[in-house]
Design a protein around this motif. Sequence first.
Motif, PDB file in Angstrom:
ATOM      1  N   ASN A 277       0.845  -1.194   0.000  1.00  0.00           N
ATOM      2  CA  ASN A 277       0.000   0.000   0.000  1.00  0.00           C
ATOM      3  C   ASN A 277       0.883   1.248   0.000  1.00  0.00           C
ATOM      4  O   ASN A 277       1.301   1.738   1.052  1.00  0.00           O
ATOM      5  N   LEU A 278       1.166   1.768  -1.193  1.00  0.00           N
ATOM      6  CA  LEU A 278       2.114   2.869  -1.339  1.00  0.00           C
ATOM      7  C   LEU A 278       1.804   4.108  -0.499  1.00  0.00           C
ATOM      8  O   LEU A 278       2.727   4.738   0.019  1.00  0.00           O
ATOM      9  N   PRO A 279       0.526   4.516  -0.341  1.00  0.00           N
ATOM     10  CA  PRO A 279       0.271   5.712   0.476  1.00  0.00           C
ATOM     11  C   PRO A 279       0.793   5.615   1.910  1.00  0.00           C
ATOM     12  O   PRO A 279       0.976   6.638   2.566  1.00  0.00           O
ATOM     13  N   MET A 280       1.082   4.397   2.394  1.00  0.00           N
ATOM     14  CA  MET A 280       1.660   4.247   3.723  1.00  0.00           C
ATOM     15  C   MET A 280       3.057   4.867   3.820  1.00  0.00           C
ATOM     16  O   MET A 280       3.558   5.129   4.915  1.00  0.00           O
ATOM     17  N   LEU A 281       3.691   5.102   2.671  1.00  0.00           N
ATOM     18  CA  LEU A 281       5.020   5.709   2.656  1.00  0.00           C
ATOM     19  C   LEU A 281       4.975   7.215   2.897  1.00  0.00           C
ATOM     20  O   LEU A 281       6.006   7.833   3.175  1.00  0.00           O
ATOM     21  N   ALA A 282       3.792   7.812   2.754  1.00  0.00           N
ATOM     22  CA  ALA A 282       3.670   9.277   2.808  1.00  0.00           C
ATOM     23  C   ALA A 282       4.247   9.888   4.089  1.00  0.00           C
ATOM     24  O   ALA A 282       5.019  10.847   4.012  1.00  0.00           O
ATOM     25  N   PRO A 283       3.925   9.380   5.295  1.00  0.00           N
ATOM     26  CA  PRO A 283       4.471  10.020   6.503  1.00  0.00           C
ATOM     27  C   PRO A 283       6.003  10.038   6.555  1.00  0.00           C
ATOM     28  O   PRO A 283       6.593  11.057   6.922  1.00  0.00           O
ATOM     29  N   SER A 284       6.637   8.937   6.163  1.00  0.00           N
ATOM     30  CA  SER A 284       8.109   8.900   6.163  1.00  0.00           C
ATOM     31  C   SER A 284       8.679   9.871   5.147  1.00  0.00           C
ATOM     32  O   SER A 284       9.675  10.563   5.407  1.00  0.00           O
ATOM     33  N   PHE A 285       8.051   9.917   3.967  1.00  0.00           N
ATOM     34  CA  PHE A 285       8.536  10.823   2.927  1.00  0.00           C
ATOM     35  C   PHE A 285       8.368  12.278   3.384  1.00  0.00           C
ATOM     36  O   PHE A 285       9.269  13.101   3.205  1.00  0.00           O
ATOM     37  N   GLU A 286       7.222  12.590   3.986  1.00  0.00           N
ATOM     38  CA  GLU A 286       6.988  13.946   4.500  1.00  0.00           C
ATOM     39  C   GLU A 286       8.021  14.305   5.564  1.00  0.00           C
ATOM     40  O   GLU A 286       8.559  15.417   5.582  1.00  0.00           O
ATOM     41  N   GLN A 287       8.269  13.376   6.476  1.00  0.00           N
ATOM     42  CA  GLN A 287       9.236  13.618   7.553  1.00  0.00           C
ATOM     43  C   GLN A 287      10.602  13.960   6.976  1.00  0.00           C
ATOM     44  O   GLN A 287      11.253  14.919   7.391  1.00  0.00           O
ATOM     45  N   MET A 288      11.050  13.173   5.994  1.00  0.00           N
ATOM     46  CA  MET A 288      12.356  13.413   5.397  1.00  0.00           C
ATOM     47  C   MET A 288      12.362  14.728   4.622  1.00  0.00           C
ATOM     48  O   MET A 288      13.316  15.507   4.703  1.00  0.00           O
ATOM     49  N   LEU A 289      11.281  15.001   3.890  1.00  0.00           N
ATOM     50  CA  LEU A 289      11.223  16.208   3.075  1.00  0.00           C
ATOM     51  C   LEU A 289      11.199  17.469   3.933  1.00  0.00           C
ATOM     52  O   LEU A 289      11.933  18.418   3.682  1.00  0.00           O
ATOM     53  N   PHE A 290      10.353  17.478   4.949  1.00  0.00           N
ATOM     54  CA  PHE A 290      10.177  18.691   5.737  1.00  0.00           C
ATOM     55  C   PHE A 290      11.207  18.864   6.856  1.00  0.00           C
ATOM     56  O   PHE A 290      11.446  19.975   7.311  1.00  0.00           O
ATOM     57  N   HIS A 291      11.831  17.746   7.297  1.00  0.00           N
ATOM     58  CA  HIS A 291      12.768  17.850   8.412  1.00  0.00           C
ATOM     59  C   HIS A 291      14.148  17.294   8.106  1.00  0.00           C
ATOM     60  O   HIS A 291      15.043  17.373   8.944  1.00  0.00           O
ATOM     61  N   GLY A 292      14.346  16.717   6.945  1.00  0.00           N
ATOM     62  CA  GLY A 292      15.661  16.216   6.551  1.00  0.00           C
ATOM     63  C   GLY A 292      16.066  14.955   7.278  1.00  0.00           C
ATOM     64  O   GLY A 292      15.356  14.441   8.134  1.00  0.00           O
ATOM     65  N   LEU A 293      17.232  14.472   6.932  1.00  0.00           N
ATOM     66  CA  LEU A 293      17.728  13.242   7.553  1.00  0.00           C
ATOM     67  C   LEU A 293      18.167  13.473   8.992  1.00  0.00           C
ATOM     68  O   LEU A 293      18.089  12.568   9.818  1.00  0.00           O
ATOM     69  N   THR A 294      18.632  14.675   9.302  1.00  0.00           N
ATOM     70  CA  THR A 294      19.136  14.938  10.649  1.00  0.00           C
ATOM     71  C   THR A 294      18.025  15.354  11.601  1.00  0.00           C
ATOM     72  O   THR A 294      18.178  15.227  12.816  1.00  0.00           O
TER      73      THR A 294
ATOM     74  N   ARG B 195      17.363  18.297  12.154  1.00  0.00           N
ATOM     75  CA  ARG B 195      17.729  19.641  12.617  1.00  0.00           C
ATOM     76  C   ARG B 195      17.125  20.677  11.687  1.00  0.00           C
ATOM     77  O   ARG B 195      16.896  20.418  10.508  1.00  0.00           O
ATOM     78  N   HIS B 196      16.920  21.867  12.183  1.00  0.00           N
ATOM     79  CA  HIS B 196      16.332  22.928  11.377  1.00  0.00           C
ATOM     80  C   HIS B 196      17.364  23.951  10.949  1.00  0.00           C
ATOM     81  O   HIS B 196      17.082  24.849  10.172  1.00  0.00           O
ATOM     82  N   GLU B 197      18.600  23.836  11.461  1.00  0.00           N
ATOM     83  CA  GLU B 197      19.650  24.777  11.056  1.00  0.00           C
ATOM     84  C   GLU B 197      20.472  24.141   9.932  1.00  0.00           C
ATOM     85  O   GLU B 197      20.495  22.917   9.769  1.00  0.00           O
ATOM     86  N   PRO B 198      21.166  24.955   9.111  1.00  0.00           N
ATOM     87  CA  PRO B 198      21.986  24.401   8.025  1.00  0.00           C
ATOM     88  C   PRO B 198      23.082  23.485   8.564  1.00  0.00           C
ATOM     89  O   PRO B 198      23.595  23.697   9.661  1.00  0.00           O
ATOM     90  N   ILE B 199      23.431  22.471   7.799  1.00  0.00           N
ATOM     91  CA  ILE B 199      24.506  21.556   8.173  1.00  0.00           C
ATOM     92  C   ILE B 199      25.820  22.164   7.733  1.00  0.00           C
ATOM     93  O   ILE B 199      25.965  22.632   6.607  1.00  0.00           O
ATOM     94  N   ASP B 200      26.835  22.201   8.642  1.00  0.00           N
ATOM     95  CA  ASP B 200      28.140  22.746   8.281  1.00  0.00           C
ATOM     96  C   ASP B 200      28.787  21.892   7.208  1.00  0.00           C
ATOM     97  O   ASP B 200      28.724  20.662   7.253  1.00  0.00           O
ATOM     98  N   GLU B 201      29.425  22.575   6.280  1.00  0.00           N
ATOM     99  CA  GLU B 201      30.097  21.830   5.202  1.00  0.00           C
ATOM    100  C   GLU B 201      31.546  21.640   5.557  1.00  0.00           C
ATOM    101  O   GLU B 201      32.141  22.403   6.264  1.00  0.00           O
TER     102      GLU B 201
END
Length: 196
Positions: A171-188, A190-196
């Motif tokens: 059921n593909l729509p079950m992926l939506a929450p994880s995708f949203e989490q990654m899109l809106f909050h990133g892998l870390t 954190r809400h601040e930029p990651i140092d390069e």
Amino acid sequence: MNSSKTRMIFEAAIDIFCERGFEKATMDDIATKANVAKGTIYYHFKSKEELFVFLVEEGTNLLREHVLERLSDQMTPTDKIRAIIHEQLTFFKDYRDLCIIILREAWGEEQRQLQFRRMLVHYVRAIEEIVISGIQTGEFAEIDSQTAAWSIFGGLSITALNHLYADPSFNLPMLAPSFEQMLFHGLTGRHEPIDE
């Protein structure tokens, strides 16, 4: 689609192209599956390539209509992106074989790639406009809106394709929450930029 015969050919072509791939599919196979004479197919389409392009174009139009008609002016940019994520995954679930064809075959030879990107541009441009709106309202960070739009479309598409191959009943729509989490909050997260 302007006739029942065209619809029968369209549905048969989806089955055959999905089952055998573009190279191994034949117009004879499609005619047999559609229960029409091969001449009937050639009356509507000059070649297998033309039929395939028609199928991809109809598929991308269906995707655009299915997803974008669910959006409303009352939604915030964030709500619209959430709706796009859910509806695109739902579309891939409901039109599994068509999506496999589009995502698997359309990236083949160079001419087909160019046609495919042209067909998708209106859909991805609509996503980009939502990203731009979100940047303007301060909901989204200052990012490259075109890259964001293609990333949303591409990330959803490849993720869906992986699951469609691994487990067609998933059921593909079950992926939506994880995708949203990654899109809106990133892998870390954190809400601040990651140092390069």
